[in-house]
Design a protein around this motif. Structure first.
Motif, PDB file in Angstrom:
ATOM      1  N   THR A 105       0.566  -1.121   0.459  1.00 22.06           N
ATOM      2  CA  THR A 105       0.227   0.441  -0.404  1.00 22.06           C
ATOM      3  C   THR A 105       1.270   1.321   0.126  1.00 22.06           C
ATOM      4  O   THR A 105       1.807   0.986   0.487  1.00 22.06           O
ATOM      5  CB  THR A 105      -0.661  -0.064   1.314  1.00 22.06           C
ATOM      6  OG1 THR A 105      -0.249   0.256   2.286  1.00 22.06           O
ATOM      7  CG2 THR A 105      -1.754  -0.723   1.378  1.00 22.06           C
ATOM      8  N   PRO A 106       0.494   2.301  -0.565  1.00 23.24           N
ATOM      9  CA  PRO A 106       0.823   3.412  -0.465  1.00 23.24           C
ATOM     10  C   PRO A 106       1.393   3.856   1.119  1.00 23.24           C
ATOM     11  O   PRO A 106       1.064   3.849   1.885  1.00 23.24           O
ATOM     12  CB  PRO A 106       0.243   4.925  -1.378  1.00 23.24           C
ATOM     13  CG  PRO A 106      -0.957   3.637  -2.420  1.00 23.24           C
ATOM     14  CD  PRO A 106      -0.878   2.786  -0.903  1.00 23.24           C
ATOM     15  N   VAL A 107       2.785   5.058   0.668  1.00 21.60           N
ATOM     16  CA  VAL A 107       2.658   5.159   2.731  1.00 21.60           C
ATOM     17  C   VAL A 107       2.484   6.706   2.558  1.00 21.60           C
ATOM     18  O   VAL A 107       3.141   8.399   1.387  1.00 21.60           O
ATOM     19  CB  VAL A 107       4.948   5.457   2.058  1.00 21.60           C
ATOM     20  CG1 VAL A 107       5.267   6.125   3.553  1.00 21.60           C
ATOM     21  CG2 VAL A 107       4.914   3.362   2.765  1.00 21.60           C
ATOM     22  N   PHE A 108       2.120   6.646   3.098  1.00 17.16           N
ATOM     23  CA  PHE A 108       1.475   8.532   3.665  1.00 17.16           C
ATOM     24  C   PHE A 108       2.151   9.310   4.048  1.00 17.16           C
ATOM     25  O   PHE A 108       2.628   8.944   5.131  1.00 17.16           O
ATOM     26  CB  PHE A 108      -0.400   8.434   4.382  1.00 17.16           C
ATOM     27  CG  PHE A 108      -1.085   8.159   2.937  1.00 17.16           C
ATOM     28  CD1 PHE A 108      -1.690   8.829   2.219  1.00 17.16           C
ATOM     29  CD2 PHE A 108      -1.560   6.423   2.941  1.00 17.16           C
ATOM     30  CE1 PHE A 108      -2.375   8.560   1.407  1.00 17.16           C
ATOM     31  CE2 PHE A 108      -2.397   5.984   2.570  1.00 17.16           C
ATOM     32  CZ  PHE A 108      -3.492   7.421   1.177  1.00 17.16           C
ATOM     33  N   GLN A 109       2.475  11.000   4.114  1.00 14.02           N
ATOM     34  CA  GLN A 109       3.118  11.459   5.060  1.00 14.02           C
ATOM     35  C   GLN A 109       2.097  12.513   4.750  1.00 14.02           C
ATOM     36  O   GLN A 109       1.436  13.156   4.312  1.00 14.02           O
ATOM     37  CB  GLN A 109       4.379  12.257   4.189  1.00 14.02           C
ATOM     38  CG  GLN A 109       5.471  11.126   4.271  1.00 14.02           C
ATOM     39  CD  GLN A 109       5.942  10.102   5.382  1.00 14.02           C
ATOM     40  OE1 GLN A 109       6.036  11.122   5.985  1.00 14.02           O
ATOM     41  NE2 GLN A 109       6.667   9.661   5.154  1.00 14.02           N
ATOM     42  N   GLU A 110       2.602  13.350   6.248  1.00 14.46           N
ATOM     43  CA  GLU A 110       1.094  13.834   6.628  1.00 14.46           C
ATOM     44  C   GLU A 110       2.135  15.585   6.522  1.00 14.46           C
ATOM     45  O   GLU A 110       2.983  16.002   7.227  1.00 14.46           O
ATOM     46  CB  GLU A 110       0.623  13.958   7.826  1.00 14.46           C
ATOM     47  CG  GLU A 110      -0.450  15.675   8.487  1.00 14.46           C
ATOM     48  CD  GLU A 110      -1.102  15.022  10.091  1.00 14.46           C
ATOM     49  OE1 GLU A 110      -2.694  15.050  10.263  1.00 14.46           O
ATOM     50  OE2 GLU A 110       0.160  15.103  10.968  1.00 14.46           O
ATOM     51  N   VAL A 111       1.297  16.557   6.224  1.00 16.06           N
ATOM     52  CA  VAL A 111       1.901  17.623   5.693  1.00 16.06           C
ATOM     53  C   VAL A 111       0.892  19.223   6.378  1.00 16.06           C
ATOM     54  O   VAL A 111       0.115  19.059   6.418  1.00 16.06           O
ATOM     55  CB  VAL A 111       2.035  18.275   4.556  1.00 16.06           C
ATOM     56  CG1 VAL A 111       3.354  19.606   4.649  1.00 16.06           C
ATOM     57  CG2 VAL A 111       3.480  16.927   3.655  1.00 16.06           C
ATOM     58  N   VAL A 112       1.934  19.544   7.588  1.00 14.31           N
ATOM     59  CA  VAL A 112       1.202  20.797   7.928  1.00 14.31           C
ATOM     60  C   VAL A 112       2.126  21.986   8.424  1.00 14.31           C
ATOM     61  O   VAL A 112       3.026  22.145   8.230  1.00 14.31           O
ATOM     62  CB  VAL A 112       1.329  20.660   9.545  1.00 14.31           C
ATOM     63  CG1 VAL A 112      -0.334  21.874  10.169  1.00 14.31           C
ATOM     64  CG2 VAL A 112       0.596  19.447   9.707  1.00 14.31           C
ATOM     65  N   PRO A 113       1.342  22.914   6.980  1.00  9.46           N
ATOM     66  CA  PRO A 113       1.988  24.134   7.024  1.00  9.46           C
ATOM     67  C   PRO A 113       1.828  24.870   7.833  1.00  9.46           C
ATOM     68  O   PRO A 113       1.038  25.773   8.219  1.00  9.46           O
ATOM     69  CB  PRO A 113       1.329  24.881   5.331  1.00  9.46           C
ATOM     70  CG  PRO A 113       0.035  23.647   5.472  1.00  9.46           C
ATOM     71  CD  PRO A 113       0.264  22.893   6.532  1.00  9.46           C
ATOM     72  N   PRO A 114       3.181  25.718   8.641  1.00 13.90           N
ATOM     73  CA  PRO A 114       3.059  26.327   9.518  1.00 13.90           C
ATOM     74  C   PRO A 114       2.371  28.239   9.395  1.00 13.90           C
ATOM     75  O   PRO A 114       2.719  28.048   8.004  1.00 13.90           O
ATOM     76  CB  PRO A 114       5.019  26.752   9.585  1.00 13.90           C
ATOM     77  CG  PRO A 114       5.726  25.253   9.048  1.00 13.90           C
ATOM     78  CD  PRO A 114       4.319  25.005   7.616  1.00 13.90           C
TER      79      PRO A 114
END
Length: 333
Positions: A105-114
């Motif tokens: 399965t794909p690997v997810f990364q969470e991005v949180v813009p400061p």
């Protein structure tokens, strides 16, 4: 019939028997005259209106154009998140009757813009607003908008990420290729010399372009400041042709190796170990998340007789795909 006494004509004095002005009209007798001109203030100059140009000129600020090439989204709250997949979805080949085992399965990364809140709080007296020869409120609003554009543009390039957007140049950098770099790390290519280009600088620029994989090169552009542009405009190929091509029509950007060049004055000058040239698809690589447009609150009550103009804008930003942006490091390696 009653005779109404009226003051004599200004500049004339009464003589015995008849007013002086009547004597001048009848006989040409010279009067005592006083100069009334606009040359000096007390001789009438104060009475002349001063005409002021209603358009106030200003020294134009250098505004970074990163917003124009990045991905801008409107958000409903400060807690914006974005998911990015890395590696894609693996697949496989099989014959008609072969079993189909499961794939990864794909690997997810969470991005949180400061993000942070950009604000300005200038004020003007009510008398100034009433009596000025130009629209002070409209002028202040335009000044605030210009300053906000300048401040946010600088943050998109070099922002620390603390109560403000995180600039793409503040991300970690590595010489490793896309397959082996850590998520969020930008790849750099060395110019070949500390604070300068090595021999055949156009070849280094070609390497920078080709380091960006083909899916990202569609829509990619160079980003650098005016001083760096001046250097690159002088580079020639071995047959004497300039690698820089000016825009052929008004509003059309100049190109370098076939890609548009965006001048951003917040990019650093060429120096030892500086990241002075960026190349990438910023619409895929950099995200700007803003809560709403600039809000201006007019406050005539808190500080009488001044009227405050409290302007705020909540905005965030960061790199969401480090593979889409490459930088050139002015170093030997």
């Amino acid at each position: 019939m009653d005779v109404i006494d009226r003051p004599v004509l200004a500049g004339a004095s009464e003589r015995a028997g008849a007013p002086a002005f009547e004597g001048f009209v009848r006989t040409g007798q010279t009067l005592e005259l006083k100069a009334f001109t606009g040359v000096t203030g007390d001789a009438g100059g104060y009475a002349l209106p001063r005409e002021i140009d209603a358009a106030i000129d200003r020294a134009l600020a250098s505004i970074s154009p990163i917003r124009r090439i990045a991905n801008v989204v409107k958000v409903g709250s400060a807690g914006y998140r974005k998911l990015v997949t890395t590696g894609g979805t693996p697949s496989g080949w099989a014959a008609e009757t072969d079993a189909r085992p499961g794939t990864a399965t794909p690997v997810f990364q969470e991005v949180v813009p400061p993000s942070g809140e950009l604000y300005a709080n200038p004020s003007a007296s009510q008398a100034m607003l009433d009596d000025a020869a130009f629209d002070v409120e409209a002028w202040l609003a335009d000044e605030i908008a210009t300053e906000f554009a300048r401040a946010e543009g600088a943050a998109f390039v070099t922002g620390s990420g603390v109560n403000r957007p995180k600039g793409f140049l503040t991300n970690p950098v590595s010489a490793a290729a896309d397959a082996t770099r850590a998520f969020g790390t930008l790849q750099y290519l060395a110019s070949g010399a500390a604070g300068d280009f090595a021999a055949n600088p156009q070849e280094r620029l070609i390497d920078l372009v080709q380091a960006l994989r083909a899916p990202y090169r569609q829509g990619a552009s160079f980003v650098m400041n005016a001083a760096t542009v001046a250097r690159l405009r002088k580079f020639k190929t071995s047959d004497g042709a300039f690698i820089w091509q000016p825009g052929l029509a008004a509003g059309q950007p100049a190109t370098l190796l076939g890609y548009p060049v965006v001048e951003a004055e917040d990019m650093p000058d060429v120096a030892a170990n500086s990241l002075s040239i960026a190349f990438g698809n910023f619409r895929l690589g950099y995200l700007i998340a803003e809560r709403s447009d600039t809000a201006i609150l007019r406050d005539p009550y808190s500080n009488k007789p001044f009227v405050g103009f409290y302007a705020t804008k909540r905005i965030g930003g960061c790199v969401v795909n480090a593979e889409a942006i490459k930088v050139m490091k002015f170093a030997a390696s």
